[in-house]
Scaffold this active site. Structure first.
Site, PDB file in Angstrom:
ATOM      1  N   HIS A 141       0.825  -1.215   0.000  1.00 36.05           N
ATOM      2  CA  HIS A 141       0.000   0.000   0.000  1.00 36.05           C
ATOM      3  C   HIS A 141       0.861   1.268   0.000  1.00 36.05           C
ATOM      4  O   HIS A 141       0.415   2.324   0.456  1.00 36.05           O
ATOM      5  CB  HIS A 141      -0.952   0.032   1.203  1.00 36.05           C
ATOM      6  CG  HIS A 141      -1.768  -1.205   1.369  1.00 36.05           C
ATOM      7  ND1 HIS A 141      -2.925  -1.448   0.671  1.00 36.05           N
ATOM      8  CD2 HIS A 141      -1.564  -2.305   2.158  1.00 36.05           C
ATOM      9  CE1 HIS A 141      -3.417  -2.624   1.021  1.00 36.05           C
ATOM     10  NE2 HIS A 141      -2.602  -3.171   1.909  1.00 36.05           N
ATOM     11  N   SER A 143      15.159  21.168 -15.979  1.00 40.81           N
ATOM     12  CA  SER A 143      14.004  22.045 -16.133  1.00 40.81           C
ATOM     13  C   SER A 143      14.418  23.288 -16.902  1.00 40.81           C
ATOM     14  O   SER A 143      15.559  23.734 -16.828  1.00 40.81           O
ATOM     15  CB  SER A 143      13.472  22.443 -14.752  1.00 40.81           C
ATOM     16  OG  SER A 143      12.614  23.558 -14.839  1.00 40.81           O
ATOM     17  N   LYS A 178      16.604  21.113 -10.771  1.00 39.11           N
ATOM     18  CA  LYS A 178      15.831  19.910 -11.065  1.00 39.11           C
ATOM     19  C   LYS A 178      16.645  18.853 -11.817  1.00 39.11           C
ATOM     20  O   LYS A 178      17.449  19.151 -12.679  1.00 39.11           O
ATOM     21  CB  LYS A 178      14.591  20.254 -11.901  1.00 39.11           C
ATOM     22  CG  LYS A 178      13.573  21.118 -11.200  1.00 39.11           C
ATOM     23  CD  LYS A 178      12.938  20.417 -10.019  1.00 39.11           C
ATOM     24  CE  LYS A 178      12.077  19.248 -10.430  1.00 39.11           C
ATOM     25  NZ  LYS A 178      10.916  19.636 -11.260  1.00 39.11           N
ATOM     26  N   GLU A 228       9.350   8.371 -16.878  1.00 39.56           N
ATOM     27  CA  GLU A 228       8.012   8.914 -17.078  1.00 39.56           C
ATOM     28  C   GLU A 228       7.501   8.625 -18.487  1.00 39.56           C
ATOM     29  O   GLU A 228       6.311   8.324 -18.692  1.00 39.56           O
ATOM     30  CB  GLU A 228       8.019  10.416 -16.802  1.00 39.56           C
ATOM     31  CG  GLU A 228       8.224  10.739 -15.320  1.00 39.56           C
ATOM     32  CD  GLU A 228       8.406  12.225 -15.059  1.00 39.56           C
ATOM     33  OE1 GLU A 228       8.406  13.011 -16.036  1.00 39.56           O
ATOM     34  OE2 GLU A 228       8.556  12.608 -13.887  1.00 39.56           O
TER      35      GLU A 228
END
Length: 472
Positions: free
Chosen positions: A155, A276, A282, A289
């Protein structure tokens, strides 16, 4: 002039020619189409349906066409709709009426069916080779971290301690099943529809066993209706590829989570990260992704073909032309994702100390406290209740199971003694779990041996596979 001009009095509209045409995507089948044609013409010569001289001339010319295609000397035309008719038109242009004998006893229906099966056999093996490489990378990384301890989750909550090796071997098992699943699909597709003709076979005395074995198939398909209309093998393989992508997507999700600032369990190399446009600090896991995003694309390809096939009566229907683009897209997408994943996993950095530190939060050794009481005579349910009360007390008082005093332990149960601290040490919690499939080093070494045996066998299978390239 269209190939079907004998039946029609009016020329086809340019609109329908363009709409009807598949040459812009099925031209990638050119090599397999020529292979199928050579096998067919050899079969015609063998059975003396055409003369050996004509058969030899057709085969020689087809090989010349292949060479010219690969050297960029041939342009295909939408007038001739697909790769099959384009190649036949070029053949006829080069050798005249002899070239027209190639299509004796054959239809485009069985022609495209055999081309797709030959193409699919090669693509399955290419994908399996990438899977083997990924399994090898995952297994090697896991073998380097058999005693690198980390929290295991259920979970997305910390649950019990495991090792990073145990975690990586889980993905080795997933990708191993993907390899086997593709093997199973390969077994079902490995039959030749050549000779099924349009749907009812042919009156010519062809030898389908001969042409099937010439092309490297196990044998011919046994029903001509099914042979030309079967696309189950594409659907099954795309289903298997969807599962591959599901596994890659799950792995991507964890990579994204574990590389985040709040976790910091692993770090991706710069080569597989991006920055970024506005935030200079970043380091984004864009590769992971994108793989996660492309999973939906492969699912869509599968659903498109399932939807196309669901209402088609026997035998061939033009709808089936829609099988190619989605299948091509699925295999290309999966191959691209697997190659990226191999590089991403191979170069990621595991932060051992961060993983071990993360084991101190979340009471991931609570089950071991309950087990401690159980092996000393208490029922598990009573031990579970007492351990829950201990955890609740620790939360209320800013403690954990390692920092709770022995006196306080004994207030919950007289069974507790000083050895409780050794029992709940993270290393011991993991190494005690020696059952088959467990996270202990002993269990993992056994698992590693089995994974390596699988990899050795898979590599041998791939080395031994060779499409029966009759053009060599």
């Amino acid at each position: 002039m269209q190939y079907f001009s004998g039946r029609f009095k009016e020329a086809a509209s340019e609109l329908i020619l363009d709409f009807h045409s598949s040459i812009h995507f099925d031209q990638r089948l050119y090599r397999y189409d020529i292979m199928g044609s050579i096998a067919h013409v050899r079969g015609l010569s063998k059975m003396e349906i055409i003369s050996k001289e004509d058969g030899d001339l057709i085969e020689k010319t087809l090989l010349g066409i292949l060479e010219d295609i690969e050297n960029g000397k041939i342009s295909f035309s939408t007038t001739y709709e697909d790769i099959h008719m384009n190649i036949e038109k070029i053949l006829i242009d080069r050798i005249g009426d002899v070239g027209k004998k190639l299509h004796t006893g054959r239809s485009r229906n069985d022609q495209v069916a055999v081309d797709m099966r030959l193409f699919t056999k090669d693509e399955v093996k290419k994908i399996q080779s990438y899977l083997v490489e990924l399994i090898e990378v995952c297994t090697h990384l896991g073998s380097e971290h058999l005693e690198t301890y980390m929290p295991g989750f259920t979970h997305l909550q910390k649950a019990q301690p495991i090792s990073f090796g145990h975690y990586m071997f889980a993905y080795s098992e997933m990708f191993k099943r993907d390899f086997i699943r593709l093997n199973n699909a390969f077994e079902l597709l490995d039959y030749s529809p050549l000779g099924c003709a349009a749907l009812a076979g042919t009156t010519y005395p062809i030898d389908r066993e001969f042409t099937a074995h010439t092309l490297g198939f196990k044998g011919p398909t046994l029903n001509s209706l099914d042979g030309v209309s079967d696309r189950d093998y594409l659907i099954e393989i795309m289903s298997a590829l969807s599962i591959v992508m599901m596994h890659l997507s799950r792995f991507s999700e964890e990579i994204i989570i574990y590389t985040s600032n709040d976790f910091g369990y692993i770090e991706l190399s710069d080569a597989f990260s991006t920055g970024s446009s506005i935030m200079p600090q970043k380091k984004n896991p864009d590769a992971a992704e994108l793989v996660r995003g492309k999973t939906g694309r492969v699912y869509g390809d599968l659903m498109a073909l399932l939807t196309t096939m669901k209402g088609i009566p026997l035998a061939y229907n033009k709808d089936m032309q829609e099988d190619k683009e989605v299948f091509f897209d699925a295999v290309d997408t999966v191959k691209g994702c697997l190659q990226v994943f191999v590089g991403m996993v191979k170069t990621l950095k595991v932060k051992d100390e961060v993983l071990l530190l993360a084991c101190n939060d979340g009471f991931i050794n609570a089950t071991d406290v309950a087990d401690y009481l159980t092996v000393r005579g208490m029922s598990f349910r009573e031990a579970y209740k007492i351990t829950g009360e201990i955890v609740s007390y620790c939360i209320d008082n800013g403690l954990n199971l390692e920092t709770l005093s022995l006196d306080k332990y004994r207030e919950f149960s007289y069974i507790f003694n000083g050895d409780i601290y050794e029992t709940i040490a993270i290393k011991n919690c993991v190494e005690k779990r020696k059952s088959l499939g467990g996270p202990s080093k002993e269990s993992l070494l056994s698992h590693l041996e089995r994974l390596n045996e699988f990899l050795d066998g898979a590599k041998i299978d791939l080395i031994n596979y060779r499409l029966n390239d009759i053009m060599e």
